[in-house]
Design an enzyme around this catalytic site. Structure first.
Site, PDB file in Angstrom:
ATOM      1  N   SER A 169       0.871  -1.109  -0.168  1.00  0.00           N
ATOM      2  CA  SER A 169       0.051  -0.018  -0.046  1.00  0.00           C
ATOM      3  C   SER A 169       0.997   1.150  -0.001  1.00  0.00           C
ATOM      4  O   SER A 169       1.795   1.424  -0.912  1.00  0.00           O
ATOM      5  CB  SER A 169      -0.803   0.036   1.174  1.00  0.00           C
ATOM      6  N   LEU A 170       0.781   2.151   1.223  1.00  0.00           N
ATOM      7  CA  LEU A 170       1.631   3.151   0.900  1.00  0.00           C
ATOM      8  C   LEU A 170       3.116   2.986   0.760  1.00  0.00           C
ATOM      9  O   LEU A 170       3.870   3.455   0.243  1.00  0.00           O
ATOM     10  CB  LEU A 170       1.458   3.926   2.400  1.00  0.00           C
TER      11      LEU A 170
END
Length: 337
Positions: A107-108
């Protein structure tokens, strides 16, 4: 193949100007490890189920991003941003004297890996990206809400009006985290993320609250449109790049397609796989299937050093894996996403 042990790690504190970056260095600590970076609001516990499935000749340094897990919070009056998070990568490299870095991000963490690789491609030798490439497109309403929340936090700091965040019983925590992840993390798997982000309430015995910095919920986002993403991908071309997508997840959206095509073009080191019924946290609930793609990728692009090989035929015999379902991205197969 011997595997890493979740109990075999060295706890690390990497000094940074605002405090420290907390982490766990699993496995081989004599050679440069893979740097593993978690997603938004998570912590290094996100890799708990994946670590024990990776080959033990490699090391994996999992870190908590600033404001997450057990890493230092930024000083009052400061705001979190994607740019600051990207800066953590070269800070870690400088601490250990690495001239190259191998990245694995969810994700991030996957977005940070992509951004850093485009900025300093000569320093990156391998990337594993879990259910992400470019961030989802931002909207003006979120930006307005973010500023409003940041201003509210500054005012509370000025007035000293800080109280404990909402607290929960142990039985409630898993359900709260599952809801916050849009059920990408089940209550049963929540324990892997909870063990590094809880503090005991001083107001209510037997209750706990989330200890991450409340400001990380409204960090300064970065909006990478399709054209910018394509240009960034061109700077990374030919790099070993593995992307694993959850079939039920929306995080590899259509604006990433051109960048993926560029990464894959004439690149024998690019791989794309999809986990059936995979949610955004596919490395937690489908760790074995993810490892089935990640392990051969690591073995190919970060093979054991000659000094770590043995003469044991059983240990040195190549592991042949079924590549059924393997798929190399090209423009004609955009429907796969």
């Amino acid at each position: 193949m011997e595997r890493l042990s979740l109990s075999d790690y060295e706890a690390v504190k990497i000094p940074v100007p605002w405090g420290h970056i907390s982490g766990r260095w699993y496995g081989n600590r004599k050679e440069r490890p893979i740097l593993a970076i978690h997603g938004w609001l998570d912590n290094l516990g996100t890799f708990d189920r994946l670590i024990p499935l990776l080959p033990d000749y490699i090391g994996v340094l999992c870190i908590d991003l600033p404001g997450h897990g057990r890493s230092s919070h930024l000083q009052p009056g400061m705001c979190y941003s994607v740019y600051d998070y990207v800066f953590v990568i070269p800070l870690v490299m400088k601490e250990y004297g690495w001239s190259k870095v191998s990245l694995m991000g969810h994700s991030l963490g996957g977005v940070l890996s992509f951004i850093y690789a485009s900025l300093a491609p000569h320093t990156v030798d391998m990337i594993v990206s879990l259910d992400i490439l470019l961030p989802l497109r931002n909207d003006i309403d979120y930006m307005a809400l973010s500023i409003e929340k940041q201003l509210l936090d500054v005012e509370r700091q000025k007035l000293g009006n800080y109280s404990e965040p909402p607290s929960y019983t142990h039985s409630e925590l898993g359900k709260v985290l599952a809801k916050g992840s849009f059920n990408s993390v089940s209550p049963e798997l929540a324990k892997h993320l909870l063990h590094r982000q809880l503090a005991k309430s001083k107001l209510y015995p037997e209750r706990f609250y989330f200890s991450r910095d409340i400001r990380v919920k409204y960090y300064h986002y970065i909006d990478i449109d399709q054209a910018l993403g394509a240009e960034m991908a061109r700077r990374i071309r030919k790099k070993p790049y593995l992307i694993i997508k959850g079939s039920l997840s929306p995080y590899l959206a259509s604006h990433s397609y051109e960048a993926i095509s560029i990464l894959a073009e004439d690149n024998p080191h690019f791989e794309f796989h999809e986990v059936e019924n995979g949610t955004h946290h596919l490395h937690l609930h489908a760790a074995e299937e993810c490892a089935g793609y990640i392990v051969p990728f690591i073995q190919h692009h970060r093979p054991p050093a000659l000094t770590s090989w043995t003469l044991s035929a059983k240990e040195d015999k190549p592991i042949l894996r079924n590549r059924k379902g393997f798929f190399v991205w090209n423009k004609k197969k955009r429907s796969k996403l």
